[in-house]
Design an enzyme around this catalytic site. Structure first.
Site, PDB file in Angstrom:
ATOM      1  N   LYS A  39       0.840  -1.205   0.000  1.00  0.00           N
ATOM      2  CA  LYS A  39       0.000   0.000   0.000  1.00  0.00           C
ATOM      3  C   LYS A  39       0.872   1.251   0.000  1.00  0.00           C
ATOM      4  O   LYS A  39       2.075   1.178   0.262  1.00  0.00           O
ATOM      5  CB  LYS A  39      -0.911   0.000   1.236  1.00  0.00           C
ATOM      6  CG  LYS A  39      -0.174   0.084   2.567  1.00  0.00           C
ATOM      7  CD  LYS A  39      -1.137   0.026   3.749  1.00  0.00           C
ATOM      8  CE  LYS A  39      -0.353   0.171   5.063  1.00  0.00           C
ATOM      9  NZ  LYS A  39      -1.233   0.179   6.241  1.00  0.00           N
ATOM     10  N   ARG A 137     -10.371  -0.241  15.406  1.00  0.00           N
ATOM     11  CA  ARG A 137     -10.401   0.424  14.104  1.00  0.00           C
ATOM     12  C   ARG A 137     -11.407  -0.321  13.229  1.00  0.00           C
ATOM     13  O   ARG A 137     -12.494  -0.635  13.707  1.00  0.00           O
ATOM     14  CB  ARG A 137      -8.976   0.462  13.533  1.00  0.00           C
ATOM     15  CG  ARG A 137      -8.670   1.755  12.843  1.00  0.00           C
ATOM     16  CD  ARG A 137      -7.195   1.963  12.595  1.00  0.00           C
ATOM     17  NE  ARG A 137      -6.576   0.890  11.824  1.00  0.00           N
ATOM     18  CZ  ARG A 137      -5.335   0.951  11.326  1.00  0.00           C
ATOM     19  NH1 ARG A 137      -4.598   2.029  11.521  1.00  0.00           N
ATOM     20  NH2 ARG A 137      -4.815  -0.043  10.652  1.00  0.00           N
ATOM     21  N   TYR A 260      17.656  30.227   7.610  1.00  0.00           N
ATOM     22  CA  TYR A 260      16.459  30.940   8.019  1.00  0.00           C
ATOM     23  C   TYR A 260      16.506  31.247   9.509  1.00  0.00           C
ATOM     24  O   TYR A 260      16.978  30.450  10.321  1.00  0.00           O
ATOM     25  CB  TYR A 260      15.211  30.103   7.716  1.00  0.00           C
ATOM     26  CG  TYR A 260      14.768  30.207   6.275  1.00  0.00           C
ATOM     27  CD1 TYR A 260      14.449  31.437   5.714  1.00  0.00           C
ATOM     28  CD2 TYR A 260      14.685  29.083   5.467  1.00  0.00           C
ATOM     29  CE1 TYR A 260      14.039  31.551   4.395  1.00  0.00           C
ATOM     30  CE2 TYR A 260      14.273  29.179   4.143  1.00  0.00           C
ATOM     31  CZ  TYR A 260      13.950  30.423   3.610  1.00  0.00           C
ATOM     32  OH  TYR A 260      13.549  30.520   2.305  1.00  0.00           O
ATOM     33  N   MET A 308      12.127  23.807   1.916  1.00  0.00           N
ATOM     34  CA  MET A 308      11.236  23.038   1.051  1.00  0.00           C
ATOM     35  C   MET A 308      12.027  22.209   0.042  1.00  0.00           C
ATOM     36  O   MET A 308      11.730  21.046  -0.182  1.00  0.00           O
ATOM     37  CB  MET A 308      10.281  23.978   0.318  1.00  0.00           C
ATOM     38  CG  MET A 308       9.194  23.258  -0.442  1.00  0.00           C
ATOM     39  SD  MET A 308       8.064  24.401  -1.253  1.00  0.00           S
ATOM     40  CE  MET A 308       7.069  24.952   0.122  1.00  0.00           C
TER      41      MET A 308
END
Lengths: 368, 368
Positions: A39, A137, A260, A308
């Protein structure tokens, strides 16, 4: 190192997956099969490639979460494909039939829908039945199951291949809930005759043969993750290597802030690699000011906040000639394991590492 | 709510992007243009769709990180596309020419390569020039720049459209490094004649017009992120809505543990939604036991650990009929902003929220 490619590289070592598959097999008796959980694009590693490879190794059962994932791997295998989230939508039952997808049925609504499909097909259709034994679940609880067994017409057109359940605490070797769920599963499974059973995921496979039954469902362990907290040495081989490409080599001319929020103070002569790899590519932002990468025998610290698509590395430990001759650093691989990265990031869990690899990365599958 | 679709839904509201674009324009004088930063698949929102939409709004300059991203959006726009990571590989210069991609040149090596491309083309080729003024990341520092200006033949075949730089602390309104970088940028920019300049990203745009120059580069603010720590009310409109699909409705029959590691104790009669949405879909694992979702006027808590593709919600606050009639919950949207989600997760930052949406989600672009 594939240093000719001027970009980030994710290398997936299939031979290590084969070793992990063999390690799992060694845990099992002859009567237990392995189903591979592929998956979420095989945990980010590549569902089609991994399915093809495991199929060739002899794996005959595959698990995905959704029918869309099932369709994707159906293009590379003729073997059984189980859809863990089952089937909800009457409009897509034809896809299940055409693509030969086998749902895991989790509640009476899904059972009714699939039974209706069998009736329309005029023959039994395969399914796995999922029981809720303590995870809280998806799955049928005890009363729903008894309701089902009292009315056999509800599953008249369903050929149940396995009864399954899922443990909540399998990573915690000594957690009492493991034995409690095992007992509940045995009790509920005992209500069936002549059925096969599946309880264990990767972690539960290492709880011992009591938990194995007829089929274990292996995902994370195949991909190199330590499946259990009690195994202080990870029995699994690392499968992935991530090499970050160096976009710029920078030697500081005079003292200045770096990164940063100006949190790091660099001194004249300090050397930095600016990598073209950041959190969007799958390098965790939790490595900010904590992680290390590796090059030429040195562990080099990540400096400042992982961006990023850029990350700054203090490479001052390298002599200048070597510094400039380097195109890539190892962010994950032989010298920096997934477990190491997890520790750098306060044990965030492997999920945040391997499942997040971006499709911007160049992917190389090797069987060396 | 598109409750007919039985799966997770990500809705992108283009009209909100238009409002955010207008909000940015209101900050600017007539002489400043907006360039849209659509790197990383437009922060996960969809690079092609967003580029097409902004192009129609009048945006004429787009920024991506890599040439691959540039090629992707070239299929939907004829306007200027800047590649922030520049150009490194002599083997792909033809792609830059054929696709009309404009590199941002970050060091002398990139400048030499692009100048050579111009020489071979027998005409000047456009580029932006990136200066390092205090972030300590990519870009030419002062001495490299002076070296360049002393030898004009190094850029003989380059038509420099803008001189740019990037701030380290723009999100921190009062940080002294902002003015320091502005001063450095002015000094270095002053070495050029008749050039245009670009300094501000989203956050720096809110530092005032001193920082705007000829072009601002706007990414996160377009997509609804609060661009600055001093803006206690986010001036940006939320753009994305994430609706998690309910895979199973579960009412507890007798007291039991819920979720991985058995950390939550549920009582008889408690109601739970099991969502088919987890961290692989882009719902942060940091919502585990901290986040909330929204349905029918109620904020419902996330229970236990967010799984790879499932999340458990305590929906006991809903009456039974409404509980069973519900197909989706809002994980992000009108009632739960990105800022809220960031707070639930100890201010992890927007990056971990919007950039991680998976392509498994059904995406709907609306302009309502």
């Amino acid at each position: 190192m594939h240093s000719n490619f001027l970009g980030n590289i994710l290398t997936i070592n299939l031979s290590k997956i084969a070793e992990n598959y063999a390690t799992i097999q060694q845990q099992l008796s002859y009567r237990t099969d392995i189903g591979a959980v592929v998956k979420s694009n095989a945990y980010g590693i590549g569902a089609k490639e991994i399915t093809t490879f495991l199929n060739a190794l002899g794996c005959k059962q595959f698990f995905v979460s959704t029918w869309q994932e099932g369709v994707e791997i159906r293009s590379v295998t003729d073997e059984l494909i189980y859809v863990l989230h089952g089937i909800d939508d009457p409009k897509i039952t034809t896809i299940y039939i055409e693509q030969n997808l086998t749902p895991v049925l989790n509640h009476l609504g899904q059972i009714a829908l699939w039974n209706q499909v069998g009736r329309e097909q005029k023959h039994k259709v395969k399914a796995m039945l999922n029981l809720e034994t303590g995870l809280g679940r998806i799955g049928l609880d005890g009363s729903e199951l008894r309701q089902l067994l009292a009315r056999p017409e509800l599953i008249e057109y369903i050929d149940i291949t396995y009864i399954m359940s899922h443990l909540a605490c399998a990573e915690q070797y000594s957690h009492p809930q493991n034995r409690a769920q095992l007992a509940t599963f045995r009790e509920l499974f005992g209500l069936f005759t002549e059925k096969k059973a599946s309880l264990a995921n990767s972690a539960a496979t290492f709880l011992g043969q009591d938990y194995h039954f007829d089929l274990v469902r292996i995902g994370c362990a195949l991909f190199g993750i330590n499946p259990s907290s009690h195994l202080t040495i990870n029995p699994m081989q690392s499968v992935v290597e991530l090499q970050g490409y160096i976009l710029q080599h920078k030697i500081i001319e005079k003292d200045q802030n770096i990164g940063y929020r100006a949190l790091h103070r660099a001194k004249k002569g300090d050397k930095f690699f600016i990598l073209s790899c950041g959190y969007v590519d799958g390098y965790s932002r939790f490595m900010s000011d904590k992680g290390f990468c590796y090059a030429h025998g040195k562990f080099l610290p990540i400096v400042g906040i992982v961006g990023m698509d850029m990350t700054i590395v203090d490479a001052s430990a390298l002599p200048e000639a070597l510094f400039y001759a380097t195109n890539h650093v190892e962010l994950l691989g032989k010298n920096i394991s997934i477990d190491d990265v997890g520790k750098y990031a306060n044990n965030i869990g492997y999920e945040l590492i391997i499942t997040k690899f971006n499709n911007k990365l160049k992917r190389i599958y090797t069987n060396a």
